[in-house]
Design a protein around this motif. Structure first.
Motif, short mmCIF file in Angstrom:
data_model
loop_
_atom_site.label_atom_id
_atom_site.label_comp_id
_atom_site.label_asym_id
_atom_site.label_seq_id
_atom_site.Cartn_x
_atom_site.Cartn_y
_atom_site.Cartn_z
N CYS A 1 34.53 14.95 -51.78
CA CYS A 1 35.14 16.27 -52.29
C CYS A 1 34.26 16.88 -52.91
N MET A 2 34.26 18.08 -52.92
CA MET A 2 33.27 19.22 -53.47
C MET A 2 32.51 18.85 -54.75
N CYS A 3 33.49 18.29 -55.68
CA CYS A 3 33.01 17.85 -56.96
C CYS A 3 31.88 16.95 -56.88
N ASP A 4 31.97 15.76 -55.96
CA ASP A 4 31.30 14.76 -55.61
C ASP A 4 30.00 15.26 -55.16
N ILE A 5 30.04 16.36 -54.24
CA ILE A 5 28.67 16.85 -53.81
C ILE A 5 27.88 17.56 -54.78
N ALA A 6 28.66 18.39 -55.76
CA ALA A 6 27.99 18.97 -56.89
C ALA A 6 27.21 18.04 -57.69
N ALA A 7 28.13 17.13 -58.00
CA ALA A 7 27.41 15.96 -59.19
C ALA A 7 26.47 15.27 -58.62
N ALA A 8 26.20 15.08 -57.25
CA ALA A 8 25.39 14.36 -56.64
C ALA A 8 23.95 15.32 -56.30
N ALA A 9 24.00 16.55 -56.25
CA ALA A 9 23.11 17.60 -56.00
C ALA A 9 22.63 18.24 -57.34
N GLY A 10 23.37 17.58 -58.46
CA GLY A 10 22.80 18.00 -59.84
C GLY A 10 23.11 19.42 -60.27
N ILE A 11 23.97 20.05 -59.58
CA ILE A 11 24.72 21.34 -59.83
C ILE A 11 25.93 21.34 -60.27
N ASN A 12 26.58 22.57 -60.78
CA ASN A 12 27.86 22.74 -61.19
C ASN A 12 28.78 23.17 -59.99
N ARG A 13 30.00 23.07 -60.10
CA ARG A 13 30.91 23.53 -58.76
C ARG A 13 30.84 24.91 -58.63
N THR A 14 30.55 25.70 -59.68
CA THR A 14 30.33 27.14 -59.40
C THR A 14 29.19 27.42 -58.60
N THR A 15 28.08 26.65 -58.73
CA THR A 15 26.89 27.07 -58.16
C THR A 15 27.04 26.43 -56.53
N LEU A 16 27.85 25.48 -56.33
CA LEU A 16 28.21 24.72 -55.08
C LEU A 16 29.00 25.94 -54.32
N HIS A 17 30.04 26.43 -54.92
CA HIS A 17 31.16 27.48 -54.32
C HIS A 17 30.21 28.59 -53.91
N TYR A 18 29.12 29.07 -54.60
CA TYR A 18 28.39 30.23 -54.33
C TYR A 18 27.94 30.13 -52.82
N TYR A 19 27.39 28.83 -52.53
CA TYR A 19 26.57 28.63 -51.29
C TYR A 19 28.00 28.24 -50.13
N PHE A 20 28.94 27.54 -50.44
CA PHE A 20 29.70 27.11 -49.60
C PHE A 20 31.07 26.91 -50.25
N ARG A 21 31.88 27.96 -50.05
CA ARG A 21 33.27 28.23 -50.63
C ARG A 21 34.38 27.16 -50.41
N THR A 22 33.96 26.52 -49.26
CA THR A 22 35.17 25.49 -48.91
C THR A 22 34.44 24.18 -48.35
N LYS A 23 35.06 23.11 -48.42
CA LYS A 23 34.68 21.74 -47.68
C LYS A 23 34.44 21.82 -46.36
#
Length: 204
Positions: free
Chosen positions: A29-51
Protein backbone atom coordinates in the motif's frame (compact mmCIF):
# COMPACT_ATOMS: atom_id res chain seq x y z
CA UNK A 1 15.42 22.13 -7.06
CA UNK A 2 15.09 19.82 -10.07
CA UNK A 3 18.00 17.69 -8.83
CA UNK A 4 16.38 17.35 -5.39
CA UNK A 5 13.06 16.42 -7.01
CA UNK A 6 14.76 13.82 -9.22
CA UNK A 7 16.56 12.35 -6.20
CA UNK A 8 13.32 12.11 -4.23
CA UNK A 9 11.54 10.47 -7.15
CA UNK A 10 14.38 7.99 -7.66
CA UNK A 11 14.37 7.09 -3.95
CA UNK A 12 10.61 6.56 -3.98
CA UNK A 13 10.73 4.36 -7.09
CA UNK A 14 13.57 2.24 -5.71
CA UNK A 15 11.78 1.86 -2.37
CA UNK A 16 8.51 0.94 -4.06
CA UNK A 17 10.34 -1.53 -6.29
CA UNK A 18 11.72 -3.36 -3.26
CA UNK A 19 8.27 -3.56 -1.67
CA UNK A 20 6.42 -4.57 -4.85
CA UNK A 21 9.01 -7.26 -5.58
CA UNK A 22 8.93 -8.59 -2.01
CA UNK A 23 5.16 -8.40 -1.42
CA UNK A 24 3.48 -8.08 -4.81
CA UNK A 25 1.15 -5.35 -6.03
CA UNK A 26 -1.92 -6.17 -3.96
CA UNK A 27 -0.11 -6.50 -0.63
CA UNK A 28 1.77 -3.22 -0.97
CA UNK A 29 0.00 0.00 0.00
CA UNK A 30 1.03 3.61 -0.47
CA UNK A 31 1.48 4.17 3.26
CA UNK A 32 4.02 1.30 3.33
CA UNK A 33 5.97 2.93 0.51
CA UNK A 34 5.91 6.33 2.22
CA UNK A 35 7.10 4.86 5.53
CA UNK A 36 9.88 2.84 3.92
CA UNK A 37 11.03 5.89 1.91
CA UNK A 38 11.05 8.05 5.04
CA UNK A 39 8.48 10.54 3.76
CA UNK A 40 4.86 11.36 4.56
CA UNK A 41 1.94 10.36 2.36
CA UNK A 42 1.39 13.94 1.20
CA UNK A 43 4.89 14.04 -0.25
CA UNK A 44 4.42 10.61 -1.84
CA UNK A 45 1.16 11.70 -3.48
CA UNK A 46 2.89 14.79 -4.83
CA UNK A 47 5.05 12.49 -6.96
CA UNK A 48 2.62 9.61 -7.53
CA UNK A 49 -1.07 10.22 -6.93
CA UNK A 50 -2.13 6.56 -7.14
CA UNK A 51 -0.64 3.13 -6.56
CA UNK A 52 -1.22 2.39 -10.24
CA UNK A 53 0.98 5.35 -11.25
CA UNK A 54 3.56 4.13 -8.76
CA UNK A 55 3.45 0.63 -10.24
CA UNK A 56 3.87 2.01 -13.76
CA UNK A 57 6.98 3.89 -12.67
CA UNK A 58 8.41 0.82 -10.94
CA UNK A 59 7.60 -1.55 -13.79
CA UNK A 60 9.00 0.97 -16.25
CA UNK A 61 12.28 1.21 -14.35
CA UNK A 62 12.56 -2.60 -14.25
CA UNK A 63 11.85 -3.14 -17.94
CA UNK A 64 14.00 -0.17 -18.93
CA UNK A 65 17.03 -1.96 -17.48
CA UNK A 66 16.40 -5.00 -19.68
CA UNK A 67 14.52 -4.37 -22.93
CA UNK A 68 16.69 -1.68 -24.61
CA UNK A 69 19.79 -3.81 -23.94
CA UNK A 70 18.07 -6.83 -25.48
CA UNK A 71 17.03 -4.80 -28.51
CA UNK A 72 20.63 -3.64 -28.93
CA UNK A 73 21.86 -7.25 -28.76
CA UNK A 74 19.34 -8.52 -31.30
CA UNK A 75 20.27 -5.66 -33.65
CA UNK A 76 23.87 -6.90 -33.77
CA UNK A 77 25.14 -8.63 -36.90
CA UNK A 78 25.95 -11.95 -35.20
CA UNK A 79 24.33 -15.44 -35.32
CA UNK A 80 21.00 -15.87 -33.54
CA UNK A 81 22.39 -18.30 -30.94
CA UNK A 82 25.19 -15.84 -30.16
CA UNK A 83 22.53 -13.18 -29.58
CA UNK A 84 20.69 -15.53 -27.21
CA UNK A 85 23.95 -16.20 -25.38
CA UNK A 86 24.51 -12.47 -24.83
CA UNK A 87 20.87 -11.97 -23.85
CA UNK A 88 21.24 -14.68 -21.21
CA UNK A 89 24.26 -12.87 -19.79
CA UNK A 90 22.18 -9.70 -19.42
CA UNK A 91 19.27 -11.49 -17.76
CA UNK A 92 21.47 -13.49 -15.41
CA UNK A 93 23.37 -10.38 -14.29
CA UNK A 94 20.11 -8.54 -13.58
CA UNK A 95 18.50 -11.47 -11.76
CA UNK A 96 21.57 -12.14 -9.63
CA UNK A 97 21.53 -8.49 -8.57
CA UNK A 98 17.72 -8.57 -8.12
CA UNK A 99 17.07 -12.19 -7.03
CA UNK A 100 13.37 -11.66 -6.24
CA UNK A 101 12.55 -10.08 -9.60
CA UNK A 102 11.59 -13.36 -11.37
CA UNK A 103 9.28 -14.26 -8.47
CA UNK A 104 7.68 -10.82 -8.70
CA UNK A 105 7.04 -11.13 -12.45
CA UNK A 106 5.64 -14.66 -12.11
CA UNK A 107 3.48 -13.52 -9.20
CA UNK A 108 2.04 -10.63 -11.20
CA UNK A 109 1.40 -12.93 -14.18
CA UNK A 110 -0.57 -15.25 -11.90
CA UNK A 111 -2.35 -12.40 -10.11
CA UNK A 112 -3.47 -10.36 -13.12
CA UNK A 113 -1.65 -10.87 -16.41
CA UNK A 114 -3.80 -8.23 -18.14
CA UNK A 115 -2.68 -5.63 -15.62
CA UNK A 116 0.94 -6.49 -16.37
CA UNK A 117 0.58 -6.48 -20.16
CA UNK A 118 -1.56 -3.33 -20.15
CA UNK A 119 1.11 -1.58 -18.09
CA UNK A 120 3.79 -2.70 -20.56
CA UNK A 121 1.73 -1.41 -23.49
CA UNK A 122 1.06 1.91 -21.79
CA UNK A 123 4.83 2.38 -21.49
CA UNK A 124 5.47 1.42 -25.12
CA UNK A 125 7.50 -1.69 -24.37
CA UNK A 126 5.37 -3.93 -26.58
CA UNK A 127 6.99 -2.18 -29.56
CA UNK A 128 10.46 -3.23 -28.36
CA UNK A 129 9.31 -6.82 -27.89
CA UNK A 130 7.70 -6.94 -31.34
CA UNK A 131 10.97 -5.76 -32.88
CA UNK A 132 12.94 -8.41 -30.97
CA UNK A 133 10.52 -11.11 -32.15
CA UNK A 134 10.95 -9.88 -35.72
CA UNK A 135 14.74 -10.07 -35.32
CA UNK A 136 14.36 -13.71 -34.22
CA UNK A 137 12.21 -14.53 -37.27
CA UNK A 138 14.76 -12.89 -39.57
CA UNK A 139 17.64 -14.77 -37.91
CA UNK A 140 15.86 -18.10 -38.34
CA UNK A 141 15.24 -17.38 -42.03
CA UNK A 142 18.70 -16.04 -42.85
CA UNK A 143 20.55 -18.83 -41.03
CA UNK A 144 18.28 -21.57 -42.41
CA UNK A 145 17.37 -22.80 -38.94
CA UNK A 146 14.45 -24.95 -37.87
CA UNK A 147 11.18 -23.05 -37.56
CA UNK A 148 9.48 -24.17 -34.35
CA UNK A 149 6.44 -22.16 -33.25
CA UNK A 150 7.68 -18.92 -31.70
CA UNK A 151 5.76 -19.77 -28.51
CA UNK A 152 8.05 -22.82 -28.06
CA UNK A 153 11.16 -20.69 -28.55
CA UNK A 154 9.83 -18.13 -26.05
CA UNK A 155 8.69 -20.71 -23.49
CA UNK A 156 11.85 -22.82 -23.65
CA UNK A 157 14.15 -19.82 -23.31
CA UNK A 158 12.33 -18.16 -20.43
CA UNK A 159 11.38 -21.29 -18.48
CA UNK A 160 15.00 -22.46 -18.57
CA UNK A 161 16.21 -18.99 -17.58
CA UNK A 162 13.79 -18.31 -14.72
CA UNK A 163 13.51 -21.70 -12.99
CA UNK A 164 16.90 -21.61 -11.21
CA UNK A 165 16.05 -18.25 -9.65
CA UNK A 166 12.67 -19.49 -8.44
CA UNK A 167 14.35 -22.58 -6.94
CA UNK A 168 17.48 -20.71 -5.85
CA UNK A 169 17.12 -21.25 -2.09
CA UNK A 170 16.59 -24.99 -2.56
CA UNK A 171 19.49 -25.34 -5.01
CA UNK A 172 21.85 -23.50 -2.66
CA UNK A 173 20.66 -25.49 0.38
CA UNK A 174 21.18 -28.84 -1.36
CA UNK A 175 24.28 -28.29 -3.46
CA UNK A 176 26.22 -25.14 -2.55
CA UNK A 177 27.75 -23.37 0.41
CA UNK A 178 26.42 -19.90 -0.40
CA UNK A 179 24.78 -17.62 -2.98
CA UNK A 180 28.16 -16.71 -4.46
CA UNK A 181 28.72 -20.29 -5.58
CA UNK A 182 25.23 -20.32 -7.10
CA UNK A 183 26.05 -17.20 -9.12
CA UNK A 184 29.61 -18.07 -10.12
CA UNK A 185 29.40 -21.83 -10.62
CA UNK A 186 25.87 -23.05 -11.17
CA UNK A 187 24.50 -20.23 -13.33
CA UNK A 188 27.47 -20.33 -15.69
CA UNK A 189 26.98 -24.06 -16.21
CA UNK A 190 23.22 -23.60 -16.46
CA UNK A 191 23.66 -20.97 -19.16
CA UNK A 192 25.51 -23.54 -21.28
CA UNK A 193 22.59 -25.92 -20.75
CA UNK A 194 20.07 -23.31 -21.91
CA UNK A 195 22.07 -22.56 -25.06
CA UNK A 196 22.35 -26.29 -25.80
CA UNK A 197 18.57 -26.60 -25.46
CA UNK A 198 18.06 -23.72 -27.89
CA UNK A 199 20.64 -25.18 -30.29
CA UNK A 200 18.87 -28.56 -30.35
CA UNK A 201 15.59 -26.79 -31.05
CA UNK A 202 16.87 -24.52 -33.82
CA UNK A 203 19.74 -26.24 -35.61
CA UNK A 204 18.98 -28.77 -38.34
Amino acid sequence: MTEITDNHEHTIIETAKQLFVARGYEKTCMCDIAAAAGINRTTLHYYFRTKEKMFQAVFGSIVQTIVPKLKSIFDENIPLLAKMDKALDEYISIFIYNPYLPKFVIGEIQRDVNHLTDTARSLGFDTYLSEIMQDIYVGIEQENLNKPPIVLVFSTFYSQLIFPFLARNLIVALFYENDMEFAEKFMQEWKKNVINQMRMMLEK
